[in-house]
Design an enzyme around this catalytic site. Structure first.
Site, PDB file in Angstrom:
ATOM      1  N   CYS A 173     -70.401 108.289  -1.650  1.00 48.17           N
ATOM      2  CA  CYS A 173     -71.055 107.579  -2.553  1.00 48.17           C
ATOM      3  C   CYS A 173     -72.630 107.922  -1.221  1.00 48.17           C
ATOM      4  CB  CYS A 173     -70.929 105.554  -1.976  1.00 48.17           C
ATOM      5  SG  CYS A 173     -70.434 105.477  -0.844  1.00 48.17           S
TER       6      CYS A 173
ATOM      7  N   ASN B  34     -71.441 106.533   2.329  1.00 50.11           N
ATOM      8  CA  ASN B  34     -70.671 106.216   3.151  1.00 50.11           C
ATOM      9  C   ASN B  34     -70.289 105.074   4.334  1.00 50.11           C
ATOM     10  OD1 ASN B  34     -68.231 108.609   5.109  1.00 50.11           O
ATOM     11  ND2 ASN B  34     -68.317 107.144   3.138  1.00 50.11           N
TER      12      ASN B  34
ATOM     13  N   CYS C   9     -70.069 101.779   2.050  1.00 48.43           N
ATOM     14  CA  CYS C   9     -69.952 100.613   1.265  1.00 48.43           C
ATOM     15  C   CYS C   9     -68.910 101.168   0.086  1.00 48.43           C
ATOM     16  CB  CYS C   9     -70.771 100.123  -0.187  1.00 48.43           C
ATOM     17  SG  CYS C   9     -72.444  99.119   1.199  1.00 48.43           S
ATOM     18  N   ARG C  10     -69.417 101.610  -0.745  1.00 52.99           N
ATOM     19  CA  ARG C  10     -67.968 102.092  -1.184  1.00 52.99           C
ATOM     20  C   ARG C  10     -67.157 102.978  -1.690  1.00 52.99           C
ATOM     21  NH1 ARG C  10     -72.451 103.621  -5.948  1.00 52.99           N
ATOM     22  NH2 ARG C  10     -73.846 103.797  -4.468  1.00 52.99           N
ATOM     23  N   SER C  11     -67.575 104.275  -0.612  1.00 53.06           N
ATOM     24  CA  SER C  11     -66.503 105.201  -0.657  1.00 53.06           C
ATOM     25  C   SER C  11     -66.157 105.317   0.261  1.00 53.06           C
ATOM     26  CB  SER C  11     -67.139 106.660  -0.018  1.00 53.06           C
ATOM     27  OG  SER C  11     -67.957 106.478   0.610  1.00 53.06           O
TER      28      SER C  11
ATOM     29  N   ASP D  73     -73.755 100.835  -6.540  1.00 53.68           N
ATOM     30  CA  ASP D  73     -74.554 100.165  -5.155  1.00 53.68           C
ATOM     31  C   ASP D  73     -74.212  98.615  -5.552  1.00 53.68           C
ATOM     32  OD1 ASP D  73     -75.541 100.067  -3.003  1.00 53.68           O
ATOM     33  OD2 ASP D  73     -76.340 101.937  -3.686  1.00 53.68           O
TER      34      ASP D  73
HETATM   35  P1  4NP Z   1     -72.780 102.816  -0.225  1.00 56.46           P
HETATM   36  O1  4NP Z   1     -74.359 101.557   0.308  1.00 56.46           O
HETATM   37  O2  4NP Z   1     -73.332 104.093  -1.302  1.00 56.46           O
HETATM   38  O3  4NP Z   1     -71.985 102.268  -1.671  1.00 56.46           O
HETATM   39  O4  4NP Z   1     -72.356 103.009   1.392  1.00 56.46           O
HETATM   40  C1  4NP Z   1     -74.984 102.135   0.523  1.00 56.46           C
HETATM   41  C2  4NP Z   1     -75.191 102.055   2.104  1.00 56.46           C
HETATM   42  C3  4NP Z   1     -76.890 102.001   2.475  1.00 56.46           C
HETATM   43  C4  4NP Z   1     -77.812 102.566   1.604  1.00 56.46           C
HETATM   44  C5  4NP Z   1     -77.371 102.935  -0.130  1.00 56.46           C
HETATM   45  C6  4NP Z   1     -76.695 102.138   0.049  1.00 56.46           C
HETATM   46  N1  4NP Z   1     -79.059 102.619   2.084  1.00 56.46           N
HETATM   47  O5  4NP Z   1     -80.025 102.364   1.011  1.00 56.46           O
HETATM   48  O6  4NP Z   1     -78.958 102.462   3.901  1.00 56.46           O
END
Ligand code: 4NP
Length: 159
Positions: A11, A14, A16-18, A128
């Site tokens: 994702c 790294n 939340c989703r992955s 997201d």
């Molecule tokens: P992820 O979510 O891609 O599912 O881990 C996010 C985590 C952090 C950010 C964006 C999305 N960020 O902008 O820091």
């Protein structure tokens, strides 16, 4: 399935989703007699959260469904991952584009969308959840559980 299959969930951050996909898939995989032949990892296309544990909201949502992910630490995806992993599975179209941009031309593995493993799904991206509310994390888990079962079924066919 070949002697060993390596799967990388990707994702943006790294956190939340992955890591959620990593934990959900690994825990469901553990019920299979051929689990030891599959290795699982996750990574982010961005570098902001390298070394961080998963987002507290993602951890809480996962724990409510019995998945543990507190031990995972974020890392950034590398070009060499396309040689190390048999499956590189992107959570959304932006992640997929970032992966395609760094994939070495000679690499064995092409990235693909995780939800493309759900042939009847009209949803193509795991949304997201970072800037949204709690429901976003539930949606992430719903989609990831479905796609994980689809991937397990595909692997089982060749196990
Ligand atoms: P992820 O979510 O891609 O599912 O881990 C996010 C985590 C952090 C950010 C964006 C999305 N960020 O902008 O820091």
């Amino acid at each position: 399935m070949s002697a060993s299959t390596r799967i990388l969930f990707v994702c943006l951050g790294n956190i939340c989703r992955s890591p959620t996909a990593h934990a959900v898939f690994e825990q469901r995989l553990a019920t299979k007699p051929w689990a030891a032949r599959v290795q699982v990892d996750s990574a982010g296309t961005g570098d902001w959260h390298i070394g961080h544990a998963p987002d507290k909201r993602a951890q809480a949502a996962a724990e409510r469904r019995g998945y543990r992910m507190a031990h995972l630490r974020a890392r950034q995806v590398t070009p060499d991952d396309f040689n190390q992993f048999d499956w590189v599975l992107a959570m959304d179209a932006d992640n997929l584009a970032s992966l395609q941009a760094i994939r070495p031309a000679s690499a064995k593995t092409e990235p693909r969308l995780f939800l493309s493993l759900l042939p009847d799904s009209t949803v193509t991206d795991v949304p997201d959840p970072y800037y949204g509310g709690e429901q976003g994390f539930e949606t992430v888990l719903d989609l990831i559980e479905q796609a994980s079962d689809a991937l397990l079924a595909m692997l089982e066919e060749t196990a």
